[in-house]
Write a protein that holds these residues in place. Sequence first.
Motif, mmCIF file in Angstrom:
data_model
loop_
_atom_site.group_PDB
_atom_site.id
_atom_site.type_symbol
_atom_site.label_atom_id
_atom_site.label_comp_id
_atom_site.label_asym_id
_atom_site.label_seq_id
_atom_site.Cartn_x
_atom_site.Cartn_y
_atom_site.Cartn_z
ATOM 1 N N GLN A 18 0.823 -1.202 0.000
ATOM 2 C CA GLN A 18 0.000 0.000 0.000
ATOM 3 C C GLN A 18 0.861 1.258 0.000
ATOM 4 N N LYS A 19 1.958 1.234 0.755
ATOM 5 C CA LYS A 19 2.859 2.377 0.763
ATOM 6 C C LYS A 19 3.466 2.606 -0.621
ATOM 7 N N GLU A 20 3.846 1.507 -1.279
ATOM 8 C CA GLU A 20 4.401 1.632 -2.626
ATOM 9 C C GLU A 20 3.365 2.192 -3.612
ATOM 10 N N GLU A 21 2.101 1.759 -3.470
ATOM 11 C CA GLU A 21 1.040 2.259 -4.362
ATOM 12 C C GLU A 21 0.792 3.745 -4.129
ATOM 13 N N VAL A 22 0.814 4.122 -2.817
ATOM 14 C CA VAL A 22 0.636 5.550 -2.500
ATOM 15 C C VAL A 22 1.770 6.366 -3.091
ATOM 16 N N ALA A 23 2.979 5.831 -2.978
ATOM 17 C CA ALA A 23 4.124 6.546 -3.536
ATOM 18 C C ALA A 23 3.997 6.668 -5.055
ATOM 19 N N PHE A 24 3.494 5.598 -5.708
ATOM 20 C CA PHE A 24 3.312 5.644 -7.172
ATOM 21 C C PHE A 24 2.321 6.731 -7.584
ATOM 22 N N TRP A 25 1.182 6.787 -6.894
ATOM 23 C CA TRP A 25 0.153 7.787 -7.264
ATOM 24 C C TRP A 25 0.588 9.191 -6.891
ATOM 25 N N GLN A 26 1.419 9.311 -5.852
ATOM 26 C CA GLN A 26 1.966 10.633 -5.557
ATOM 27 C C GLN A 26 2.875 11.106 -6.687
#
Length: 732
Positions: A18-26
């Motif tokens: 989830q952290k990686e996905e958040v970083a991607f969308w950021q």
Amino acid sequence: MSKTITELEREKVNLKEQKEEVAFWQGQYLECQEQIEAFLNQREIVPFHDGRYTDIIREVYMELMCMRVGAKNVPKIIKTVMEKMTGMTPQRLPGSTFAKYMLLEARSVALVHLKEEIQSSEGNITVGPDGTTKYGHHYGAISISLSGKTMCMGMRDMACGDAEAYRKLLEGIITEMTGDDNDQVRQVAVKIKNTVSDQANVNKKFVTLLSEWREKALPHVVENWDTLTAVQRERYVTINYFFCGLHFLVGLSEQANKTISLWESLVHSGEKVGAPTLPGGYSIPGESGTTRLVRTVFKAVQDRGCEKAGKPVQFRDFLQTQGQEFIIYFAEEHKTDNRLFTAVTADLRIVSFQAGSRALGIVSKMVTGPMWRFMEENGHVSELTPLYQQLYDAFKRLSTDASTLMKGEEFIFGEETVQKDEVFDKCTRHEDGEERSKEQRDRAKKEELTQKLQEVGGLWKTPSEIDRQLLSLQSGQQVKALQTQLTFRRYVLGTPNTGKILNVMSGRKYLSAEKLTANLKCVLRQAGDEREERQAVLQTEKEKFQKLAEEERQRHTEAPKKRQMTQGGTRSSWAVPNTPAPDKPEDLIGKRVKHLIEEFDGSSKWYYGIITGLKVRRGEYMYTLVYDGETETFSFPLLDDMEKDELRIVPLDPAFIVGRRVDHRFCQEADREEFWYTGTVTGHDADTGLSTIAYDFDDGDGDDDDDDDNNSNVFEEPVIENYKNGDVRILL
């Protein structure tokens, strides 16, 4: 309950993902933000990339060209919108040639779209062929309806408009759409199950040819075609043929026009009434007087009526102060403004045209209005079938007695379908009372007598015509025909029944054919005597006027002679009168004359000129005269000069009149009202004695739908003869 190590490990992995996905969308957000800022800061747009214009530019050009924007204006519009609304300037934009090519590209795109819609449609296809002819070219178009959508397959220029040409047009569009793939062509042909048209002969034949074409394609598309029964094959082959309801309404209007024309002919005994009786008046062949009245009234007062002679703004102002029957008053006020209002006024005076317009208004409220609204509602065309049957049953019933419909008491499709407003109330309003009933009975009786009169050959006007008509009838029919002639003259024409000569019975017995014939001929003789008496009275009045004119001329002759200076001399007084004075003083206006002038050396010389006007000064008629080659106007008491033979009216030479401006007098037959029309003489035929005049009619009939030979302002008139009678005046 405590979690196991395995569950904790799984949650740790999920949290990391989830952290990686958040970083991607950021990161995506920051990238989009940078692109937005770059776009907002960009002052130019790049329409050309990798050796071609971008798809966005191509689509914009297609859209604007399909909106009928001129090819030269497309790049100007795009540049103006971008600069004014976004503050950006395109690097380069294609020109008008590219815009024209985009129309062809748009056509290809449209065919691709059409193909996708047909392939994705699960139901049957309805096709509607139609065509029109403009300037000698015939254009055909095919529209289709599928899945609730209506689309145009295409329009092409055609050599002819027969059924085979339309079938080939449909096949050609489908072939172009499918890329000449025979299998796909057959599949589309088989999906065509319905047609809709106006049921013209061409369209009926088109359905037959379309069925044959589909029948050839069915074995290649339908599986196990050979194993199907005849009934099953017939279901595939049969095409549903739907009828356009709007064409049905058009058919009603055409039939109403024919029916009213027949009725008007019976009422008026085949005679022209209204606008066609005016000078230069005409009627469109096949058009009833009622239809003409409705058409010309709308041309006169509608915003999109006649550009030249219409008065929509004045009419709206007039409505603010007037009540019922306002159009009659408005037309009367403007009847002399132009030929359009003159024609409208003449038609409005005809009671039968008013009655016909009222009947058309009732039909509009009760029949065509509700039908039109039914057709505009969403639904299938087959849902109108019960309404057509209901209308047919009502027409069949009302054909024997339509009084309930005319009174607004019968509603064919239900009372809720009729829009009741002031128009409805006025069309269906019927006054009560004995006087109204008597008027209706009298009108019905006159209409019945008029119809009977037409059955016996119309009104017999001479004794010889009476003998000829009686010879063509059998003995049993002669009595009835003679009774009709006498009764019509008594109750319709209002001929006085002096000595009971118009009676058809005596002592409770019908008169014989011989007695009726003698009475009818006696009526004709009396009418002739009355005409002669009226002519004698008119002649007496004319002689009385001439006597007064002669006394006036005698008074001027005995008055002291005055010498007047004109063109360097005075008028001579030695000539002997030999040119007769006119019956009316104003008849000299517009005449070409020669005037005898005494020069300074005592000699006399004739000068030619045209009399241009008349004024009364101190009880004396003073005429204005303009000599040939002069522009100055001189005033003389020319009646005195005419008596002394110093003024002579010059016979009109055709060579002189051609090219001249003239005023031409006409007289309306109905009320003897006189009209003067101005025009130019454009030619003269020596063999017939007729001259061609191009009148300055401001009749407002210049719109396209009324362009025809009947609408010309050029007529052949006996100008020379009318000039002698005082009905033509020469202008400067």
